[in-house]
Design a protein around this motif. Structure first.
Motif, PDB file in Angstrom:
ATOM      1  N   THR A  76       2.116  -5.275  18.886  1.00  0.00           N
ATOM      2  CA  THR A  76       0.982  -5.931  18.235  1.00  0.00           C
ATOM      3  C   THR A  76      -0.270  -5.782  19.100  1.00  0.00           C
ATOM      4  OG1 THR A  76       1.575  -8.035  19.273  1.00  0.00           O
ATOM      5  CG2 THR A  76       2.437  -7.617  17.074  1.00  0.00           C
ATOM      6  N   LYS A  77      -1.358  -6.343  18.636  1.00  0.00           N
ATOM      7  CA  LYS A  77      -2.610  -6.285  19.379  1.00  0.00           C
ATOM      8  C   LYS A  77      -2.514  -7.156  20.636  1.00  0.00           C
ATOM      9  CE  LYS A  77      -5.598  -5.481  15.364  1.00  0.00           C
ATOM     10  NZ  LYS A  77      -6.741  -6.017  14.580  1.00  0.00           N
ATOM     11  N   PRO A  78      -3.051  -6.672  21.754  1.00  0.00           N
ATOM     12  CA  PRO A  78      -3.011  -7.456  22.996  1.00  0.00           C
ATOM     13  C   PRO A  78      -4.020  -8.596  22.963  1.00  0.00           C
ATOM     14  CG  PRO A  78      -4.282  -5.454  23.329  1.00  0.00           C
ATOM     15  CD  PRO A  78      -3.706  -5.364  21.934  1.00  0.00           C
ATOM     16  N   PRO A  79      -3.903  -9.550  23.874  1.00  0.00           N
ATOM     17  CA  PRO A  79      -4.905 -10.628  23.958  1.00  0.00           C
ATOM     18  C   PRO A  79      -6.287 -10.044  24.226  1.00  0.00           C
ATOM     19  CG  PRO A  79      -2.980 -11.117  25.312  1.00  0.00           C
ATOM     20  CD  PRO A  79      -2.839  -9.690  24.874  1.00  0.00           C
ATOM     21  N   LYS A  80      -7.308 -10.776  23.824  1.00  0.00           N
ATOM     22  CA  LYS A  80      -8.682 -10.351  24.071  1.00  0.00           C
ATOM     23  C   LYS A  80      -9.107 -10.762  25.481  1.00  0.00           C
ATOM     24  CE  LYS A  80      -9.893 -11.052  19.195  1.00  0.00           C
ATOM     25  NZ  LYS A  80     -10.736 -11.833  18.252  1.00  0.00           N
ATOM     26  N   ALA A 133      -0.496  -1.772  27.395  1.00  0.00           N
ATOM     27  CA  ALA A 133       0.680  -0.915  27.245  1.00  0.00           C
ATOM     28  C   ALA A 133       1.939  -1.752  27.084  1.00  0.00           C
ATOM     29  CB  ALA A 133       0.801   0.008  28.462  1.00  0.00           C
ATOM     30  N   ALA A 134       2.041  -2.833  27.862  1.00  0.00           N
ATOM     31  CA  ALA A 134       3.218  -3.705  27.770  1.00  0.00           C
ATOM     32  C   ALA A 134       3.287  -4.398  26.414  1.00  0.00           C
ATOM     33  CB  ALA A 134       3.183  -4.738  28.888  1.00  0.00           C
ATOM     34  N   GLU A 135       2.150  -4.847  25.913  1.00  0.00           N
ATOM     35  CA  GLU A 135       2.119  -5.499  24.606  1.00  0.00           C
ATOM     36  C   GLU A 135       2.629  -4.559  23.519  1.00  0.00           C
ATOM     37  OE1 GLU A 135       1.249  -8.509  21.713  1.00  0.00           O
ATOM     38  OE2 GLU A 135       1.367  -8.586  23.884  1.00  0.00           O
ATOM     39  N   GLY A 149       5.135  -2.099  35.489  1.00  0.00           N
ATOM     40  CA  GLY A 149       5.140  -0.782  34.869  1.00  0.00           C
ATOM     41  C   GLY A 149       6.481  -0.422  34.263  1.00  0.00           C
ATOM     42  N   LYS A 150       7.549  -1.051  34.750  1.00  0.00           N
ATOM     43  CA  LYS A 150       8.879  -0.797  34.188  1.00  0.00           C
ATOM     44  C   LYS A 150       8.916  -1.165  32.703  1.00  0.00           C
ATOM     45  CE  LYS A 150      13.170   0.443  35.243  1.00  0.00           C
ATOM     46  NZ  LYS A 150      13.508   1.754  35.810  1.00  0.00           N
ATOM     47  N   SER A 151       8.202  -2.226  32.329  1.00  0.00           N
ATOM     48  CA  SER A 151       8.110  -2.607  30.919  1.00  0.00           C
ATOM     49  C   SER A 151       6.991  -1.852  30.202  1.00  0.00           C
ATOM     50  CB  SER A 151       7.846  -4.117  30.788  1.00  0.00           C
ATOM     51  OG  SER A 151       8.928  -4.874  31.263  1.00  0.00           O
ATOM     52  N   ALA A 152       5.836  -1.748  30.861  1.00  0.00           N
ATOM     53  CA  ALA A 152       4.674  -1.120  30.224  1.00  0.00           C
ATOM     54  C   ALA A 152       4.922   0.342  29.893  1.00  0.00           C
ATOM     55  CB  ALA A 152       3.459  -1.259  31.135  1.00  0.00           C
ATOM     56  N   PHE A 153       5.673   1.038  30.764  1.00  0.00           N
ATOM     57  CA  PHE A 153       5.930   2.460  30.564  1.00  0.00           C
ATOM     58  C   PHE A 153       7.383   2.717  30.184  1.00  0.00           C
ATOM     59  CE2 PHE A 153       2.756   2.247  34.175  1.00  0.00           C
ATOM     60  CZ  PHE A 153       1.654   2.295  33.325  1.00  0.00           C
ATOM     61  N   TYR A 154       8.006   1.755  29.578  1.00  0.00           N
ATOM     62  CA  TYR A 154       9.428   1.835  29.223  1.00  0.00           C
ATOM     63  C   TYR A 154       9.689   3.013  28.293  1.00  0.00           C
ATOM     64  CZ  TYR A 154      13.957   0.369  27.300  1.00  0.00           C
ATOM     65  OH  TYR A 154      15.266   0.305  26.908  1.00  0.00           O
ATOM     66  N   LEU A 198       2.550 -12.334  30.157  1.00  0.00           N
ATOM     67  CA  LEU A 198       2.743 -12.267  31.604  1.00  0.00           C
ATOM     68  C   LEU A 198       4.137 -12.770  31.988  1.00  0.00           C
ATOM     69  CD1 LEU A 198       1.795 -11.814  34.488  1.00  0.00           C
ATOM     70  CD2 LEU A 198       0.669 -14.058  34.414  1.00  0.00           C
ATOM     71  N   THR A 199       4.560 -13.877  31.384  1.00  0.00           N
ATOM     72  CA  THR A 199       5.907 -14.391  31.650  1.00  0.00           C
ATOM     73  C   THR A 199       6.957 -13.369  31.240  1.00  0.00           C
ATOM     74  OG1 THR A 199       5.150 -16.669  31.305  1.00  0.00           O
ATOM     75  CG2 THR A 199       7.519 -16.277  31.183  1.00  0.00           C
ATOM     76  N   GLY A 200       6.744 -12.741  30.078  1.00  0.00           N
ATOM     77  CA  GLY A 200       7.665 -11.702  29.633  1.00  0.00           C
ATOM     78  C   GLY A 200       7.722 -10.530  30.601  1.00  0.00           C
ATOM     79  N   LEU A 201       6.570 -10.158  31.156  1.00  0.00           N
ATOM     80  CA  LEU A 201       6.544  -9.073  32.129  1.00  0.00           C
ATOM     81  C   LEU A 201       7.369  -9.408  33.357  1.00  0.00           C
ATOM     82  CD1 LEU A 201       2.837  -7.844  31.931  1.00  0.00           C
ATOM     83  CD2 LEU A 201       4.882  -6.478  31.540  1.00  0.00           C
ATOM     84  N   TYR A 202       7.352 -10.667  33.759  1.00  0.00           N
ATOM     85  CA  TYR A 202       8.178 -11.086  34.894  1.00  0.00           C
ATOM     86  C   TYR A 202       9.657 -10.832  34.611  1.00  0.00           C
ATOM     87  CZ  TYR A 202       4.539 -13.697  37.467  1.00  0.00           C
ATOM     88  OH  TYR A 202       3.444 -14.063  38.199  1.00  0.00           O
ATOM     89  N   TYR A 203      10.190 -11.524  33.588  1.00  0.00           N
ATOM     90  CA  TYR A 203      11.646 -11.504  33.435  1.00  0.00           C
ATOM     91  C   TYR A 203      12.176 -10.218  32.803  1.00  0.00           C
ATOM     92  CZ  TYR A 203      11.118 -13.313  28.573  1.00  0.00           C
ATOM     93  OH  TYR A 203      10.792 -13.507  27.258  1.00  0.00           O
TER      94      TYR A 203
END
Length: 378
Positions: free
Chosen positions: A345-349, A337-339, A26-31, A185-190
């Motif tokens: 851009t558009k998130p994965p389907k 939200a993170a995307e 959420g730190k990235s998704a709601f940045y 997902l990897t981006g959300l980690y780091y």
């Protein structure tokens, strides 16, 4: 006892997943932090360093784009690493067009030294400027603000590292959709742990640091024998909450060409996952705990659905199914939200389906990569 264990696995998985999805990711998704400054008082010189092995076609597209950057003081260093295509001739031609383009050619790699780290070290060693910005030959900046925004924390905030995001071109097909999901997902980690002042990795496709620091700590000391890790293992050793900035801004991203066959993709991911076993124990747990709780959730949930289905206990079956459904909705919302924050851009389907498939991907490919001995750069 078996039913108790299923409920226990399911419950523990739910709790840990909730922490990761809502608090950490959420730190990235709601940045809501301020974006990196588009203008800076200190326009210190920057050298963009790129290692290239047989990258003629990619460099032909990349080099002109690099010189469209809106920044007054930078040059580009291409390390031609043992190429046997037309790379050398292309660089000679391009240097006549772009005076700020420089190159160094590597004809061989010394024994017991991995080629990518050797090429990168040589390129940084001869770099003209102290601020180093890295990307790969198959990447391009998303905007002409890339250099300015990616280097701002190092130039103006006295940071040692600036960590950015690099995505992949969106194309039709399941493989590309999976690549988009796994990369996010990897981006959300780091990115998320970095925003929590607990950085542990970055990617060489979009990374900035100072040459003086790189040379002072002898960055790859103790890492020469490992294929890969020129980016994440370096950060894993030296990045901290005080010396590292996370750049969460679509204008500071680079974008890469994705693998187009499963074989190419698996070779790439095996190399990436192989390096993870050299992370510090604390940082292994940051990734491992999410994946472990993810497995507990799905295995416990599926086990309970089977048990209550066979027992025809439809009330309990509905409760478990409802929890699984709610988590799938939460995962989808967080990733969307993170995307938007990270790439715009558009998130994965079908994120919910990809999330389920990740169960097998991580544990099977991760185990294979951990034991692999045939890892190569190029």
């Amino acid at each position: 006892m078996g039913l108790f264990l299923l409920w226990f696995f399911f419950g523990v998985g739910i709790l840990i997943q909730a922490v990761y999805l809502l608090v950490i990711f959420g730190k990235s998704a709601f940045y809501v932090g301020s974006k990196s400054q588009s203008n800076s008082e200190n326009e210190e010189g920057v050298t963009v360093v790129i290692c290239a092995h047989n990258e003629f076609s990619n460099l032909k597209d990349l080099i002109p784009k690099l010189f469209e950057q809106d920044y007054p003081a930078y040059d580009v260093m291409i390390v031609n690493d043992r190429s046997n295509d037309r790379t050398k001739r292309l660089l000679e031609q391009m240097m006549e067009i772009y005076p700020k383009l420089r190159s160094v050619t590597i004809k061989y790699t010394p024994a017991h030294v991995t080629s990518k780290k050797y090429a990168l070290t040589l390129g940084i060693k001869v770099a003209k400027n102290d601020v180093i910005l890295l990307t790969d030959a198959d990447c391009v900046p998303e905007t002409n603000q890339w250099i300015r925004k990616m280097t701002a924390p190092v130039r103006n905030q006295d940071k040692t590292f600036a960590v950015g995001f690099s995505g992949y071109e969106q194309k039709p097909g399941f493989l590309n959709n999976w690549i988009q999901f796994e990369t996010l997902l990897t981006g959300l980690y780091y990115l998320s742990f970095g925003l929590w002042k607990r950085p542990f990795m970055g990617i060489g496709r979009n990374l900035c640091y100072r040459k003086d620091f790189f040379m002072e700590v002898k960055a790859f000391k103790g890492l020469w024998h490992i294929e890969g890790g020129d980016d994440d293992l370096f950060l894993n050793q030296y990045a901290s909450g005080r010396n590292t900035a996370i750049i969460l801004d679509p204008e500071a991203n680079t974008i890469s060409k994705p693998k187009e066959t499963r074989k190419e993709y698996l070779i790439q991911k095996k190399r990436h996952l192989h390096v993870g076993k050299y992370y510090r124990g604390e940082d292994k747990r940051k990734i491992g705990l999410y994946s472990f709780s993810h497995a507990l959730f799905w295995l416990g949930g599926i086990g309970l659905l089977i048990y209550f289905g066979l027992d025809q206990s439809w009330e309990h079956f509905s409760a478990v199914f409802g929890i699984i459904l709610l988590r799938s909705i939460l995962v989808t919302l967080i990733f969307k939200a993170a995307e938007k924050k990270i790439q715009g851009t558009k998130p994965p389907k079908n994120i919910w389906m990809l999330d389920f498939l990740y169960l097998g991907y991580f544990w099977i490919l991760g185990t294979i990569s951990h034991q692999a001995k045939d890892i190569q750069w190029k």
